[in-house]
Design a protein around this motif. Structure first.
Motif, PDB file in Angstrom:
ATOM      1  N   PHE A 111       1.558  14.186  -2.843  1.00 44.96           N
ATOM      2  CA  PHE A 111       2.004  13.779  -4.179  1.00 44.96           C
ATOM      3  C   PHE A 111       2.994  12.624  -4.081  1.00 44.96           C
ATOM      4  O   PHE A 111       2.934  11.673  -4.863  1.00 44.96           O
ATOM      5  N   ASP A 112       3.904  12.691  -3.130  1.00 47.82           N
ATOM      6  CA  ASP A 112       4.854  11.599  -2.926  1.00 47.82           C
ATOM      7  C   ASP A 112       4.131  10.302  -2.559  1.00 47.82           C
ATOM      8  O   ASP A 112       4.488   9.231  -3.049  1.00 47.82           O
ATOM      9  N   ARG A 155       2.574   8.841  -5.592  1.00 46.38           N
ATOM     10  CA  ARG A 155       3.611   8.258  -6.440  1.00 46.38           C
ATOM     11  C   ARG A 155       4.053   6.892  -5.915  1.00 46.38           C
ATOM     12  O   ARG A 155       4.366   5.986  -6.678  1.00 46.38           O
ATOM     13  N   LYS A 156       4.081   6.736  -4.601  1.00 44.66           N
ATOM     14  CA  LYS A 156       4.532   5.488  -3.972  1.00 44.66           C
ATOM     15  C   LYS A 156       3.387   4.517  -3.683  1.00 44.66           C
ATOM     16  O   LYS A 156       3.619   3.374  -3.303  1.00 44.66           O
ATOM     17  N   ILE A 214      -1.329  10.833 -10.699  1.00 43.62           N
ATOM     18  CA  ILE A 214      -0.045  10.228 -10.362  1.00 43.62           C
ATOM     19  C   ILE A 214      -0.222   8.785  -9.886  1.00 43.62           C
ATOM     20  O   ILE A 214       0.480   7.878 -10.346  1.00 43.62           O
ATOM     21  N   ASP A 246       1.188   5.576 -12.021  1.00 40.68           N
ATOM     22  CA  ASP A 246       2.228   4.733 -11.434  1.00 40.68           C
ATOM     23  C   ASP A 246       1.722   3.340 -11.066  1.00 40.68           C
ATOM     24  O   ASP A 246       2.448   2.546 -10.473  1.00 40.68           O
TER      25      ASP A 246
END
Length: 173
Positions: A13-14, A17-18, A47, A51
């Motif tokens: 998930f991180d 997001r990035k 996500i 983003d």
């Protein structure tokens, strides 16, 4: 659809997001569940798209992530990009099977999100792909109704049905 519980899943998930394509690629190679959800029902694809990470979104789609996954409120990645304003990602999603006319828990569609938030380039994209302008939300409003409420003249013009051609007369020349 399973909820994440390991640190590796949390890191996916991180990475989404990035926009960390290399980590996502590694997790795909390891057999990660790409449709795993967090506590709000977000998937890594939702996500990454929300983003604005085009390449991460592309990689997840190519690896088989569900383009029509819905979060806890029924929102899809396509709705998110129409809210945020990413036409290129919207095209990528639709080209990879994202449904244009999915409705969220309030009856909203991607076209309605684009209209409400003044994302007129996305209004054009949704219409180009054939979004249904007659769909009503839970209040009974269409995307055109929402454009009028917002005073969004460009969206109104884009969604107005074409005027009937003027009737030809048989007057002599």
């Amino acid at each position: 659809m399973t909820f994440y519980s390991t640190s590796a899943e949390h890191l996916l998930f991180d990475a989404a997001r990035k926009g960390d394509v290399e980590y996502i690629r590694q997790r795909i190679a390891d057999g990660a569940d790409l449709d795993i959800t967090d506590g709000r029902g977000f998937t890594p694809l939702i996500i990454a798209a929300y983003d604005g990470h085009l390449e991460a979104t592309r990689l997840l789609l190519e690896a088989g992530a569900n383009a029509n996954a819905q979060d806890g409120g029924g929102n899809t990645a396509l709705m998110g990009v129409c809210f945020k304003g990413y036409p290129e990602i919207a095209r990528l999603l639709v080209d990879n099977g994202a449904e244009l006319n999915t409705q969220n828990g309030n009856g909203g569609t991607a076209l309605m999100f684009a209209t409400l938030f003044g994302r007129n380039e996305l209004v054009k994209v949704m219409l180009e792909y054939g979004a249904d302008t007659s769909i009503k939300d839970v209040r009974g409003l269409t995307a055109l109704d929402l454009a009028y409420q917002q005073g969004n003249e460009e969206a109104i013009a884009l969604m107005q049905p074409p005027a009937a051609d003027a009737m030809e007369t048989d007057t002599p020349a």
